[in-house]
Motif scaffolding. Sequence first.
Motif, mmCIF file in Angstrom:
data_model
loop_
_atom_site.group_PDB
_atom_site.id
_atom_site.type_symbol
_atom_site.label_atom_id
_atom_site.label_comp_id
_atom_site.label_asym_id
_atom_site.label_seq_id
_atom_site.Cartn_x
_atom_site.Cartn_y
_atom_site.Cartn_z
ATOM 1 N N HIS A 50 0.836 -1.206 0.000
ATOM 2 C CA HIS A 50 0.000 0.000 0.000
ATOM 3 C C HIS A 50 0.869 1.255 0.000
ATOM 4 O O HIS A 50 0.647 2.191 -0.775
ATOM 5 C CB HIS A 50 -0.883 0.019 1.259
ATOM 6 N N ARG A 53 2.841 1.905 -3.220
ATOM 7 C CA ARG A 53 1.966 2.436 -4.262
ATOM 8 C C ARG A 53 1.649 3.906 -3.992
ATOM 9 O O ARG A 53 1.684 4.744 -4.895
ATOM 10 C CB ARG A 53 0.687 1.616 -4.312
ATOM 11 N N GLU A 54 1.361 4.218 -2.723
ATOM 12 C CA GLU A 54 1.049 5.601 -2.376
ATOM 13 C C GLU A 54 2.226 6.519 -2.649
ATOM 14 O O GLU A 54 2.054 7.677 -3.022
ATOM 15 C CB GLU A 54 0.653 5.706 -0.893
ATOM 16 N N ALA A 74 -4.122 -4.160 -3.779
ATOM 17 C CA ALA A 74 -3.320 -3.195 -3.028
ATOM 18 C C ALA A 74 -2.244 -2.589 -3.917
ATOM 19 O O ALA A 74 -1.863 -1.425 -3.766
ATOM 20 C CB ALA A 74 -2.687 -3.873 -1.821
#
Lengths: 215, 473
Positions: A50, A53-54, A74
């Motif tokens: 997560h 990716r963020e 995710a």
Amino acid sequence: MNDSSTTAAPTDRPGAAPPAIPREPGEVIGKLYGLLAEFETPAAIMVAAHRVREAGYKWWDCHTPFPVHGLDKAMGIRPTILPWLVMGAGLTGAVTGVVLQWYTNATNFDAWLIVPITGYDFLVSGKPMWSLPANIPVIFELTVLFSAIGCVAMMLFLSKLPWLYHPCLKNERFRRATDDRFFIVIEARDPLFYRRKSQEFLKSLGATAVEALEA
Amino acid sequence: MTTLVIDNTFDDPTRRAPLVLGHDRFGTVTEKICSISEARRPPRAWYIAFAISLAFASILGVMILYLFATGVGVWGNQNPVMWGFPIVNFVFWIGIGHAGTLISAILFLFRQKWRTAINRFAEAMTIFAVICAGTFPGIHLGRVWVSYWIFPIPNQMEMWPQFRSPLLWDVFAVGTYFTVSLLFWYVGMLPDLATLRDRARTKVRAMAYGIFALGWRGSVRHWHRYERAYLILAALATPLVLSVHSVVSFDFAVAQVPGWHTTIFPPYFVAGAIFSGFAMVMTLAIPARQLWGLRDFITMRHLENMNKIILVTGSMVGYAYLMEFFTAWYSGSIYEWFAFANRAFGPYAWAYWIMVSCNVVIPQIFWFQWARRKIAVMFIVSLLVNLGMWFERFVIIVTSLAQDYLPSSWGYFTPTWVDLLTLAGSFGLFMTLFLLFCRYLPIIAMAEVKHVMPQANPHGHAGQEPGESEAGR
């Protein structure tokens, strides 16, 4: 595909050349492929994925010994087009079944298929030359056959497999990716990749180890 | 920790029963299953079994050579029973194969997660059974040197196969079934081959497993497509498995012979195929489980589930036997009624009653829980079911052909020594392939077993005790 050239290159990024950072002991010798971070549980890699990716990384991947439920979401992986390709393969099979049986059993014209061939109209117990019900089983079997072969071939093709040589496979630690460890790899070609910063970032995600991968 | 309990057959409605016992880490699962093929030497029992199997497989080879050199007259196939042992054996073996696809495809679609421990086994069994099955029609052709006539390949006669014949449908059905089963088996094995590659200590092993693993590295982008492909293959294999034995049954049902010409055949054959296939899975899984200590994976719960399926499908077969009689009587056709009365009370009554007792009566013992959980009982029942299902095909094929419309053309079928040795040899081939599989390939789907362990759930609380999260979901 994600083309890194479309993204504005950071000013301190040394272009296509490998990052010129002093090597630490046990560091890679050749060109840098990316960074490998190890996690111990599915839950840990889920959280880490997560965050990666963020953070905006594009050229990265997770490696797990089994499909971790929800990890693809995710990571933001879009649904594969595989089912549509399989449908195409299946329709090809169905059409092949119809044409094959119709040509070989219900016609008598010449054609060319590598060698010259001729149809042969079989008269069986005075039944019509072309009677679909008797041809259904073979049409069905060829549909399934083409779909299955197409499915496996396309699955491998879209995944760029077989690929026997890969930078990941040279790493000793990575061997546990098919056993009991979970890995995140960020590739050096990612526009946001900085040797030190990315390493610190991966460590901050709770990785038990971060290593450089030689290309 | 609930995963360490020994008895997982008890159903507590508040939590799922664990599917893997005694292992609370992924690593120990890998270690346990890989150690089977990584051991320097297999157990002594493996060598003994392999020697016997190889001897029988050689007998098969010799019998086939003798047949080719002499002709089909070496068999007992004789007017009026032109379809003797080869077709009985073909239907028997193709039926065995069905359990593999049922476990791998249908139970997958129904989310029956207990399948993970036995699916690799069962799929391998399917492939080897279909190899044995394919041998028989192949050698039954008579002129084997023109066996390519069964395929739509241009030939010197400028003729094509006759696509309105169920015998040709069989070629396509069995060919497709073999190919799809092989693909399913191989795709399922890819991640486990990669595991063996990564654990390899010698160059040869790393290369051999490495080539077949195709460079699999567990990428989630690959897993994403892989899971979708596996689902699609399961969805394709499910109608396929039902179609294959239906097509095999058309070989009989489309013919006009009394006792063959019935519409009940397709579902009846499919139920029988699954029944016999599960019995064969039990016959193979029980010794393998003991020999390699796989009790933690193929648990009592798995065995009990399979016994329940044997009970259900056995009863379905029993219902079909009764229904056949009813239909024959109700049809009012004297030939039809004679064919069935003759089966049960005619010259082949011995075979008929072996069939009924092994397939219908004996599996009823699985109504009792103690029988479903007793290794010796289930092993003996599985052997008897195999025997009974072989006799079912014998009864259907031989009794119907031996006495049909004209009493003047009646006969009695007697197999020759070549028939008997060929049948025994096919078991040798089957067991040889199966033992090689057990020795060199991952016999339990490691990646799938790990996937059904409670620790694999990423939404569980990381620090929690294994088993506290939703076990075996």
